[in-house]
Motif scaffolding. Structure first.
Motif, mmCIF file in Angstrom:
data_model
loop_
_atom_site.group_PDB
_atom_site.id
_atom_site.type_symbol
_atom_site.label_atom_id
_atom_site.label_comp_id
_atom_site.label_asym_id
_atom_site.label_seq_id
_atom_site.Cartn_x
_atom_site.Cartn_y
_atom_site.Cartn_z
ATOM 1 N N TYR A 51 0.660 -1.161 0.073
ATOM 2 C CA TYR A 51 -0.162 -0.028 -0.024
ATOM 3 C C TYR A 51 0.952 1.181 -0.050
ATOM 4 N N VAL A 52 0.060 2.298 -0.257
ATOM 5 C CA VAL A 52 0.903 3.438 -0.169
ATOM 6 C C VAL A 52 0.248 4.380 0.697
ATOM 7 N N ASN A 53 1.055 5.071 1.539
ATOM 8 C CA ASN A 53 0.685 5.908 2.808
ATOM 9 C C ASN A 53 1.929 6.679 3.187
ATOM 10 N N ASP A 54 1.861 7.435 4.373
ATOM 11 C CA ASP A 54 2.625 8.212 5.017
ATOM 12 C C ASP A 54 3.822 7.450 5.602
ATOM 13 N N GLU A 56 5.674 7.623 8.470
ATOM 14 C CA GLU A 56 5.519 8.247 9.784
ATOM 15 C C GLU A 56 5.402 7.144 10.916
ATOM 16 N N TRP A 114 4.858 12.982 -0.222
ATOM 17 C CA TRP A 114 4.747 12.094 0.996
ATOM 18 C C TRP A 114 4.121 10.703 0.621
ATOM 19 N N GLU A 115 4.240 10.164 -0.596
ATOM 20 C CA GLU A 115 3.775 8.898 -0.935
ATOM 21 C C GLU A 115 4.824 7.965 -0.782
#
Lengths: 137, 137, 137
Positions: A51-54, A56, A114-115
């Motif tokens: 998946y793609v997210n931050d 962090e 941010w991806e």
């Protein structure tokens, strides 16, 4: 048209883990020498996600806690009558999805700032594969 | 093989919003002059989605209420220790997904009669991008 | 570059059903004679999914029960003010996703040993289509 295919291996120490793989994918895009195309990154095991997210650390904890709320570890899954104990992992992986398609423009991943691409493991401690396939020119 | 890449910008007035973009994508498919191929539509920001479902106002309200139930606004996300307040948006976007791949056949989007492409914003009121990349011939 | 497009039809006896379609997709990949490429399998109706997970009957029951918990049949959806009664189906289909992209390597689907492709129907008992589009060479 050119194509380029590699398989990445993962073997996490924890049952559930979230591994940032954008740099590995970038390296493969460079190796492929494809300038314009699509890069598919897809989990080949059915208890894992891509998946793609931050990227962090707090958000990674939030995601893990949230998935456990939506698809909890539970001894009562019918799937466990086969002897398996990973019913939750099969469901968690559906929430995040098992693949992403990354655009390649002018030889580089065409991602927002941010991806970040992640491999998410929900039934780890064994070897698992991800296919990376690039088609373009 | 031909490729065609455009970036669409969105800046919603509301924090959460659902914008029907099928016509914009259709226009880009025409501009690309690609007859057979794939059209990727992918959110480049990690608090937004691109998805396909019905263009019906009641359903859009249902989707919004449903997402708020599954991934509520909540001050307690660990992600908020960074100073952010959009943890829910990072999670909501995982439910709907961040991208779709649309087939192009004989120069047109090969969609069912009720398939409508939406940009879903979960942390709006600022400029955000979507990449549209078409590969084909 | 070559392209190959077929539409599959489904008409389930039950309102909700899960149909294993990997063999049908394999046949189309063979017919296409494409050696390296991508195979998109995408539901053209907005109350159905296409997803990849285990072909195990207990898990199929788990998935169905889990989806009913997350997006229940409910007369109160605003979408039902149009006369429809399938609000839950529009939501369930978002959890599993409506499409998958399958890599083709050396003329065959490049899937892991347990990856199985499913058509999931959430508002059946009528004819519905899935598009299968292959691009490659």
């Amino acid at each position: 048209m050119k194509s380029f295919t590699k398989h990445l291996w993962f073997n996490t120490k924890k049952r559930r883990d979230y591994i940032h793989i954008t740099d590995q994918i970038n390296d493969l895009v460079c190796q492929s020498e494809i300038q314009e195309g699509f890069c598919l990154v897809s989990a080949m095991h059915i208890t894992a996600s891509v998946y793609v997210n931050d990227n962090e650390s707090g958000l990674l904890e939030d995601i893990d806690e949230w998935l456990e709320g939506l698809a909890p570890v539970n001894p009562d899954y019918k799937h466990h009558q086969t002897g398996e104990d990973n019913g939750d992992a099969h469901l968690k992986r559906m929430i995040l999805g098992h693949q992403v398609m990354l655009p390649i423009t002018e030889g580089e991943l065409d991602l927002g700032p941010w991806e970040a691409v992640f491999y998410a493991e929900f039934d780890g401690r064994r070897k698992k594969r991800v296919v990376v396939k690039i088609i373009g020119e």
